[in-house]
Motif scaffolding. Structure first.
Motif, mmCIF file in Angstrom:
data_model
loop_
_atom_site.group_PDB
_atom_site.id
_atom_site.type_symbol
_atom_site.label_atom_id
_atom_site.label_comp_id
_atom_site.label_asym_id
_atom_site.label_seq_id
_atom_site.Cartn_x
_atom_site.Cartn_y
_atom_site.Cartn_z
ATOM 1 N N MET A 317 -8.300 -1.838 3.549
ATOM 2 C CA MET A 317 -7.711 -2.920 4.468
ATOM 3 C C MET A 317 -7.460 -4.186 3.696
ATOM 4 O O MET A 317 -8.620 -4.967 3.297
ATOM 5 N N LEU A 318 -6.347 -4.468 3.262
ATOM 6 C CA LEU A 318 -5.901 -5.513 2.441
ATOM 7 C C LEU A 318 -4.772 -6.184 2.866
ATOM 8 O O LEU A 318 -3.972 -5.775 3.624
ATOM 9 N N GLY A 319 -4.299 -7.261 2.073
ATOM 10 C CA GLY A 319 -3.040 -7.650 2.215
ATOM 11 C C GLY A 319 -2.131 -7.149 1.489
ATOM 12 O O GLY A 319 -2.563 -6.661 0.388
ATOM 13 N N GLU A 320 -0.773 -7.390 1.948
ATOM 14 C CA GLU A 320 0.114 -6.711 1.143
ATOM 15 C C GLU A 320 0.554 -7.196 -0.263
ATOM 16 O O GLU A 320 0.933 -6.548 -1.217
ATOM 17 N N TRP A 321 -0.030 -8.257 -0.293
ATOM 18 C CA TRP A 321 0.185 -8.994 -1.884
ATOM 19 C C TRP A 321 -0.584 -8.488 -2.835
ATOM 20 O O TRP A 321 -0.517 -8.654 -3.917
ATOM 21 N N GLU A 322 -1.454 -7.340 -2.432
ATOM 22 C CA GLU A 322 -2.469 -6.716 -3.471
ATOM 23 C C GLU A 322 -1.276 -5.647 -4.088
ATOM 24 O O GLU A 322 -1.984 -4.760 -5.016
ATOM 25 N N LEU A 323 -0.338 -5.279 -3.872
ATOM 26 C CA LEU A 323 0.462 -3.980 -4.146
ATOM 27 C C LEU A 323 0.611 -3.872 -5.710
ATOM 28 O O LEU A 323 0.391 -2.955 -6.005
ATOM 29 N N PRO A 324 1.051 -4.965 -6.275
ATOM 30 C CA PRO A 324 0.995 -4.976 -7.643
ATOM 31 C C PRO A 324 -0.065 -4.401 -8.463
ATOM 32 O O PRO A 324 -0.143 -3.627 -9.271
ATOM 33 N N THR A 325 -1.138 -4.969 -8.154
ATOM 34 C CA THR A 325 -2.483 -4.510 -8.547
ATOM 35 C C THR A 325 -2.895 -3.103 -8.458
ATOM 36 O O THR A 325 -3.246 -2.236 -9.203
ATOM 37 N N LEU A 326 -2.497 -2.673 -7.080
ATOM 38 C CA LEU A 326 -2.833 -1.186 -6.642
ATOM 39 C C LEU A 326 -2.050 -0.254 -7.545
ATOM 40 O O LEU A 326 -2.461 0.766 -7.712
ATOM 41 N N LYS A 327 -0.825 -0.625 -7.559
ATOM 42 C CA LYS A 327 0.326 0.255 -8.382
ATOM 43 C C LYS A 327 -0.074 0.484 -9.849
ATOM 44 O O LYS A 327 0.015 1.671 -10.303
ATOM 45 N N LYS A 328 -0.739 -0.548 -10.440
ATOM 46 C CA LYS A 328 -1.245 -0.512 -11.653
ATOM 47 C C LYS A 328 -2.381 0.529 -11.921
ATOM 48 O O LYS A 328 -2.723 1.145 -13.069
ATOM 49 N N SER A 329 -3.103 0.784 -10.910
ATOM 50 C CA SER A 329 -4.172 1.863 -10.818
ATOM 51 C C SER A 329 -3.962 3.005 -11.089
ATOM 52 O O SER A 329 -4.712 3.722 -11.435
ATOM 53 N N GLY A 330 -2.742 3.405 -10.784
ATOM 54 C CA GLY A 330 -2.180 4.966 -10.983
ATOM 55 C C GLY A 330 -2.910 5.986 -9.843
ATOM 56 O O GLY A 330 -2.615 6.923 -9.834
ATOM 57 N N ILE A 331 -3.222 5.398 -8.792
ATOM 58 C CA ILE A 331 -3.567 6.299 -7.680
ATOM 59 C C ILE A 331 -2.444 6.723 -6.748
ATOM 60 O O ILE A 331 -1.374 5.656 -6.936
ATOM 61 N N PRO A 332 -2.490 7.629 -6.267
ATOM 62 C CA PRO A 332 -1.283 8.240 -5.407
ATOM 63 C C PRO A 332 -1.198 7.378 -4.402
ATOM 64 O O PRO A 332 -1.911 7.411 -3.196
ATOM 65 N N LEU A 333 -0.241 6.081 -4.278
ATOM 66 C CA LEU A 333 -0.722 4.968 -3.431
ATOM 67 C C LEU A 333 0.411 5.256 -1.968
ATOM 68 O O LEU A 333 1.491 5.364 -2.443
ATOM 69 N N GLY A 334 -0.493 4.924 -0.992
ATOM 70 C CA GLY A 334 0.431 5.013 0.336
ATOM 71 C C GLY A 334 0.039 3.956 1.166
ATOM 72 O O GLY A 334 -0.805 3.192 0.851
ATOM 73 N N ALA A 335 1.069 3.313 1.900
ATOM 74 C CA ALA A 335 0.748 2.221 2.700
ATOM 75 C C ALA A 335 1.405 2.151 4.130
ATOM 76 O O ALA A 335 2.314 2.922 4.290
ATOM 77 N N ALA A 336 0.762 1.534 4.843
ATOM 78 C CA ALA A 336 1.121 1.709 6.401
ATOM 79 C C ALA A 336 0.712 0.334 7.355
ATOM 80 O O ALA A 336 -0.097 -0.281 6.654
ATOM 81 N N PRO A 337 1.797 -0.044 8.351
ATOM 82 C CA PRO A 337 1.284 -1.454 9.170
ATOM 83 C C PRO A 337 -0.338 -0.753 9.573
ATOM 84 O O PRO A 337 -0.624 0.186 9.661
ATOM 85 N N PHE A 338 -1.092 -2.070 9.917
ATOM 86 C CA PHE A 338 -2.255 -1.862 10.441
ATOM 87 C C PHE A 338 -2.422 -0.786 11.504
ATOM 88 O O PHE A 338 -1.598 -1.132 12.543
#
Length: 473
Positions: A317-338
Motif C-alpha cells: 500500500m503506497l502512493g502511485e509516485w513510487e511507480l518508477p522505483t518499483l518498475k526498476k525492481s523487475g518484479i511483475p508489477l500490477g497496480a489498482a485503485p485502493f
C-alpha cells in the motif's frame, strides 16, 4: 460525491487578495508553516517587472528528481510552441482551443518540498515578488485562497486555450474552489493505491479474467487476500510502512473512513465532525489487517518498500509516485485503485495544481499568458503520466497512448472517487494535521493502544487545532 457549485468567473487580481496587508500575510505564513523558525531567502525569485515580455513567465514549483526532469521536458515542449511541441493531447486541444504556436520564455525556480515551500510562496505574495504561476497541492488551497494569497483564474480565458471545467472529474474540480470561485487548476491526481506482484496475485487467485486485481467487496475479503498472498510468497502478504511516517497512517485511515460513507469535517472553531463509531470500526480493521503475522504491523516506509521490491510480500500500500522505483525492481508489477472494502468506493489522494500567486496589480497581458501557459502544460501531461501520476486533464486519459501505459491506466479510475484532506487552513499535504492524526494511529497498529483510545486521541488533536485562530479569518 456531490457536484461542485458553479464556479464564478472573476477577473484576475480581484477578490479578497487586495485587502490583505503584508503583516497579515506574514502572520498567516508563519502559522501555516507550523511556526517555522527560520525561513531563509526567497532565492531564485524573478520579479515580473524584469521580464522581457508578456510570454516571459516566472514559475515556482517543488518538483525534483525524476518529476523535476519530466517537468523540464514539459516546459521545454511548451517553450517551443504548441505546433513544434506536437503531442496527441497538444494537437487535439490546439484544435479545440486557441493555443497557437507561440512559445514561452520560462524562468523556473525549484524549491524544496515541505512547509518551507508554502512559507516562501505566501511570503513572496506579501513582499511583492510573487511568481506568475506556482505549483500547489490542492489540499493546501483552503489555507491560501480565503486570505487572498492566490488570485482567481479567469475561466473564460482558460476556455479560450482549450481547458474548461468539463475536462476534469467532479471529485477533483470541487476542491479547486473557494466560495464558488476557482483558484487552482489541477495538473494531476496522485492517489494512495495498491501495487501487487502479478505472479503472486495469480497464484493467490486474486486476479480477474483480464489479469487485473479482482474486486474485494468486504473487509474480510482483504484479510483473506493478505493470507493468500502470504501463502503464495512464502513470506508476507500485504506490506504497509508507517512507523515514524508523518502521513501514511492518515492516508490509509482516510481512504477506509471515506469508504464507510461517514463525514470527517473540520469546521472553523470546531468541534471536529466525525462518526466515532465508523472511525473505531476502521481502526479496528487496520489492526486486524496488520496483525504482525500475515501482514507485518511494524514496518517503516523504506522497510516496506524494500520488502516488496525484493519479493518478500505480495502487495504494498503506497502512493502511485513510487511507480518508477518499483518498475526498476523487475518484479511483475500490477497496480489498482485502493480496493473498496466498505460501503462506497473512495481513494485518498491529492493533486499537484497550478495557482496564480497574488499580485497587487497584475499586468493583464502577462496574466493572459499565465493562463495560456497552464493550459499548454496540461496538454503535455502524458509526459507527466510516465512517472505514475494520473493526468487531471481528461483529454489526455482518452488518448490511446495513455491506455497503453502499464500499470498506470489500470488505476486511472481512482481520480473519479478521489478524497482529499478535509478543507481547513491547517490541513493538507505536509501539514501538522496529518502528523498529529498519524501518531495515535501508529500507536494502535503497534499494539500500544486500543482503537477506541486512538480515535479519542484523534478527536482531541483535531479539536486542539480547530481552537487555534485562523490567522487570515
Amino acid at each position: 460525491m456531490s457536484s461542485p457549485l458553479p464556479a464564478r468567473e472573476v477577473p484576475a487580481g480581484s477578490g479578497p487578495a487586495r485587502r490583505l496587508s503584508r503583516r497579515r500575510l506574514v502572520r498567516h505564513t508563519m502559522a501555516g508553516a507550523g511556526a517555522l523558525l527560520a525561513v531563509g531567502p526567497l532565492s531564485g525569485c524573478a520579479s515580473p517587472a524584469n521580464a522581457s515580455g508578456a510570454s516571459a513567465l516566472s514559475v515556482w514549483d517543488l518538483f525534483q528528481g525524476g518529476d523535476g526532469m519530466l517537468m523540464d521536458d514539459m516546459i521545454d515542449a511548451v517553450s517551443k510552441g504548441a505546433r513544434e511541441a506536437g503531442g496527441g493531447a497538444g494537437r487535439a486541444a490546439e484544435a479545440k482551443g486557441a493555443g497557437g504556436s507561440k512559445g514561452f520564455e520560462v524562468d523556473r525556480t525549484i524549491l524544496d518540498w515541505g512547509p518551507s515551500y508554502y512559507t516562501k510562496l505566501a511570503m513572496s505574495a506579501a513582499g511583492g515578488r510573487a511568481s506568475d504561476v506556482a505549483a500547489m497541492h490542492l489540499s493546501r488551497l483552503a489555507g491560501y485562497a480565503p486570505g487572498g494569497l492566490v488570485d482567481a483564474f479567469d475561466l473564460d480565458l482558460l476556455a479560450e486555450f482549450g481547458v474548461s471545467r468539463k475536462d476534469f472529474t467532479p471529485a477533483v474540480w470541487a476542491r479547486t474552489q473557494h466560495e464558488g470561485t476557482v483558484y487552482a487548476i489541477p495538473l494531476d491526481v496522485h492517489p494512495f493505491i495498491v501495487f501487487y506482484d502479478k505472479e503472486a496475485a495469480d497464484t493467490a487467485g486474486l486476479l480477474d479474467s483480464s489479469g487485473q486485481l479482482a474486486a474485494m467487496g468486504s473487509p474480510e475479503a482483504l484479510l483473506d487476500a493478505g493470507k493468500a498472498l502470504a501463502e503464495a510468497t512464502g513470506e508476507s502478504g500485504i506490506l504497509f510502512g508507517h512507523v515514524t511516517d508523518t502521513a501514511q497512517n492518515w492516508r490509509l485511515f482516510a481512504t477506509l473512513y471515506a469508504q464507510t460513507g461517514a463525514a470527517f469535517l473540520l469546521p472553523e472553531g470546531g468541534p471536529v465532525e466525525i462518526d466515532v463509531d465508523a472511525a473505531v470500526r476502521v481502526v479496528t480493521f487496520m489492526q486486524q489487517l496488520f496483525d504482525g503475522r500475515t501482514n507485518p504491523g511494524n514496518l517503516d516506509y523504506n522497510g516496506a518498500l524494500a520488502a516488496f521490491t525484493s519479493g518478500r510480500g505480495g502487495m504494498a500500500m503506497l502512493g502511485e509516485w513510487e511507480l518508477p522505483t518499483l518498475k526498476k525492481s523487475g518484479i511483475p508489477l500490477g497496480a489498482a485503485p485502493f480496493p473498496q472494502v466498505f460501503d462506497k468506493p473512495a481513494v485518498y489522494t491529492d493533486s499537484h495544481s497550478f495557482v496564480l500567486p497574488h499580485q497587487d496589480d497584475p499586468d493583464p497581458a502577462r496574466r493572459r499568458e499565465a493562463h495560456r501557459y497552464v493550459a499548454e502544460i496540461l496538454k503535455q501531461s502524458l509526459t507527466w503520466a510516465t512517472a505514475g501520476h494520473i493526468p487531471a486533464y481528461q483529454p489526455v486519459l482518452a488518448e490511446p497512448r495513455y491506455a497503453a501505459l502499464d500499470p498506470q491506466s489500470s488505476y486511472a479510475r481512482a481520480a473519479e472517487v478521489a478524497v482529499l484532506d478535509p478543507p481547513n487552513w491547517f490541513a493538507g499535504a505536509g501539514s501538522n494535521f496529518q502528523n498529529r492524526m498519524c501518531q495515535p494511529l501508529q500507536s494502535a497498529l503497534l499494539g500500544n493502544t486500543s482503537a477506541q483510545k486512538a480515535v479519542r486521541q484523534m478527536v482531541r488533536e483535531a479539536d486542539a487545532l480547530l481552537r487555534q485562530p485562523n490567522p487570515v479569518a
